[in-house]
Write a protein that holds these residues in place. Structure first.
Motif, mmCIF file in Angstrom:
data_model
loop_
_atom_site.group_PDB
_atom_site.id
_atom_site.type_symbol
_atom_site.label_atom_id
_atom_site.label_comp_id
_atom_site.label_asym_id
_atom_site.label_seq_id
_atom_site.Cartn_x
_atom_site.Cartn_y
_atom_site.Cartn_z
ATOM 1 N N THR A 48 67.996 23.160 1.067
ATOM 2 C CA THR A 48 67.543 24.644 0.514
ATOM 3 C C THR A 48 67.751 25.476 1.792
ATOM 4 O O THR A 48 67.395 25.237 2.783
ATOM 5 C CB THR A 48 66.087 24.597 0.424
ATOM 6 O OG1 THR A 48 65.703 23.547 -0.757
ATOM 7 C CG2 THR A 48 65.433 25.881 -0.028
ATOM 8 N N ASP A 50 68.376 29.076 0.828
ATOM 9 C CA ASP A 50 68.063 30.460 0.258
ATOM 10 C C ASP A 50 66.784 30.953 1.027
ATOM 11 O O ASP A 50 65.652 30.449 1.001
ATOM 12 C CB ASP A 50 67.582 30.267 -1.313
ATOM 13 C CG ASP A 50 67.626 31.528 -2.149
ATOM 14 O OD1 ASP A 50 68.101 32.473 -1.496
ATOM 15 O OD2 ASP A 50 66.837 31.661 -2.949
ATOM 16 N N ALA A 51 67.036 32.413 1.112
ATOM 17 C CA ALA A 51 65.801 32.922 2.167
ATOM 18 C C ALA A 51 64.470 32.977 1.105
ATOM 19 O O ALA A 51 63.573 32.955 1.609
ATOM 20 C CB ALA A 51 66.396 34.356 2.495
ATOM 21 N N LYS A 52 64.711 33.371 -0.100
ATOM 22 C CA LYS A 52 63.475 33.409 -1.138
ATOM 23 C C LYS A 52 62.978 32.016 -1.230
ATOM 24 O O LYS A 52 61.636 32.057 -1.410
ATOM 25 C CB LYS A 52 63.991 33.771 -2.510
ATOM 26 C CG LYS A 52 64.621 35.252 -2.338
ATOM 27 C CD LYS A 52 64.739 35.677 -3.743
ATOM 28 C CE LYS A 52 65.262 37.022 -3.950
ATOM 29 N NZ LYS A 52 65.770 37.584 -5.445
ATOM 30 N N SER A 53 63.444 30.901 -1.098
ATOM 31 C CA SER A 53 62.843 29.620 -1.336
ATOM 32 C C SER A 53 62.231 29.201 0.005
ATOM 33 O O SER A 53 61.284 28.658 0.043
ATOM 34 C CB SER A 53 63.888 28.545 -1.651
ATOM 35 O OG SER A 53 64.420 28.996 -2.913
ATOM 36 N N ALA A 55 60.841 31.324 2.416
ATOM 37 C CA ALA A 55 59.952 32.251 2.521
ATOM 38 C C ALA A 55 58.511 31.479 2.765
ATOM 39 O O ALA A 55 57.594 31.769 3.361
ATOM 40 C CB ALA A 55 59.746 33.502 1.642
ATOM 41 N N SER A 56 58.390 30.521 1.724
ATOM 42 C CA SER A 56 57.070 29.737 1.507
ATOM 43 C C SER A 56 57.190 28.414 2.570
ATOM 44 O O SER A 56 56.086 27.974 2.630
ATOM 45 C CB SER A 56 56.613 29.519 0.004
ATOM 46 O OG SER A 56 57.790 28.495 -0.461
#
Length: 103
Positions: A48, A50-53, A55-56
């Motif tokens: 992983t 991806d910045a969106k993934s 973030a959490s």
């Protein structure tokens, strides 16, 4: 095998749970908890980035001790002028233990 690439003090470190990592000085007392920003997470076969993934995702570490790095000697010399300068430097470092990687 689960590991993460985290940003720590201007560098990137590959960490997994239980690792001892030396970073630039981090404020706080020994035993306090630190969160490190995740740049990439590898969980078995899935990667992983991806910045969106991410973030959490969090990587938590426990501060073990403050220490100082090895002495670096800086010498300057100019030929035929009599100019010589000698200076030393020791970096302030912190040793942390990675306690958890949460996706």
């Amino acid at each position: 095998m689960v590991y993460a690439i985290v940003r720590a003090g201007g560098r990137q470190e590959k960490v997994s749970v239980g690792d001892l990592v030396t970073l630039d000085r981090v404020a706080g007392e020994a035993g306090s908890t630190i969160e490190l920003p995740v740049l990439m997470l590898v969980d078995g076969e899935s990667v992983t980035a991806d910045a969106k993934s991410l973030a959490s995702a969090t990587v938590t570490a426990e501060k073990v001790e403050d220490l100082r790095g090895p002495k670096i000697v800086i010498q300057k010399f100019k030929n035929k002028t009599g100019y010589k300068k000698r200076q030393g430097f020791r970096a302030d470092l912190t040793k942390v233990k990675i306690t958890g990687i949460n996706a």
